[in-house]
Design a protein around this motif. Sequence first.
Motif, PDB file in Angstrom:
ATOM      1  N   SER A 168      94.328 -13.446 -20.785  1.00  0.00           N
ATOM      2  CA  SER A 168      94.660 -12.299 -19.942  1.00  0.00           C
ATOM      3  C   SER A 168      95.477 -11.260 -20.698  1.00  0.00           C
ATOM      4  O   SER A 168      95.288 -10.055 -20.520  1.00  0.00           O
ATOM      5  N   ILE A 169      96.390 -11.710 -21.544  1.00  0.00           N
ATOM      6  CA  ILE A 169      97.186 -10.780 -22.339  1.00  0.00           C
ATOM      7  C   ILE A 169      96.285  -9.978 -23.278  1.00  0.00           C
ATOM      8  O   ILE A 169      96.414  -8.756 -23.406  1.00  0.00           O
ATOM      9  N   ALA A 170      95.349 -10.662 -23.932  1.00  0.00           N
ATOM     10  CA  ALA A 170      94.413  -9.965 -24.819  1.00  0.00           C
ATOM     11  C   ALA A 170      93.570  -8.973 -24.035  1.00  0.00           C
ATOM     12  O   ALA A 170      93.313  -7.851 -24.500  1.00  0.00           O
ATOM     13  N   ASN A 171      93.147  -9.367 -22.839  1.00  0.00           N
ATOM     14  CA  ASN A 171      92.350  -8.464 -22.005  1.00  0.00           C
ATOM     15  C   ASN A 171      93.154  -7.243 -21.567  1.00  0.00           C
ATOM     16  O   ASN A 171      92.636  -6.123 -21.528  1.00  0.00           O
ATOM     17  N   LEU A 172      94.416  -7.436 -21.246  1.00  0.00           N
ATOM     18  CA  LEU A 172      95.266  -6.306 -20.865  1.00  0.00           C
ATOM     19  C   LEU A 172      95.355  -5.285 -21.995  1.00  0.00           C
ATOM     20  O   LEU A 172      95.336  -4.076 -21.767  1.00  0.00           O
TER      21      LEU A 172
END
Length: 216
Positions: A168-172
Amino acid sequence: MNTTNAMDELVAGYRRFHETGYAAEHERWASLKEGQSPRTMVISCSDSRVDPAQIFDVSPGELFVVRNVAALAPPYETSPGQHGVSAALEFAVQFLKVEQVVVMGHGMCGGCQAALTRDLHGNALGEGGFVANWVHMLDDARDPIAEEMGTTGRDAERAMELAAVKVSIANLRSFPYVKEKEAAGELAVRGAYFAITDGILYLLDEDSGEFRPAAD
């Protein structure tokens, strides 16, 4: 199923809140009618056991929260559709000007378990298909875990839960305005993990890639 009793329980809870919580924070609620200015957005799971406001012990108006299955943030997309998490992120970052976005995963997460086992894979919509399609974004992170640790057991499940936070952090960071604001020092993107069994909150140290207890 007696749905009337379930609603009665909610109304009883509301009455307690109005008599105690709302009354105690009356001045704060009065100020909030003018608008909100939270410093933090939290992306967390819909699981009933992990309420961010309760875990972080905050007052009304302090957190902007979006909750979904497995606390997932999708990657930046411009395709037609209803992008609920992306809309919430846009509102928090671009309009409310939050200072940080925290992705908070948790232990015993059913969504991460579904991603790991793929038990719902191929199910019709309404019978697990929506969940399977949603957690599909964890496939790349899931494969090495499944290969090394299998698809059952607490160790594999925890590894999947922690990996989901990193996904999720990478996607953000695939959102242009998130990337720009983070580079400018105007926004921080952070990872957290709440262990239900012992109540410990872990924070992601991105330099090491490890989750460490917040109390340390």
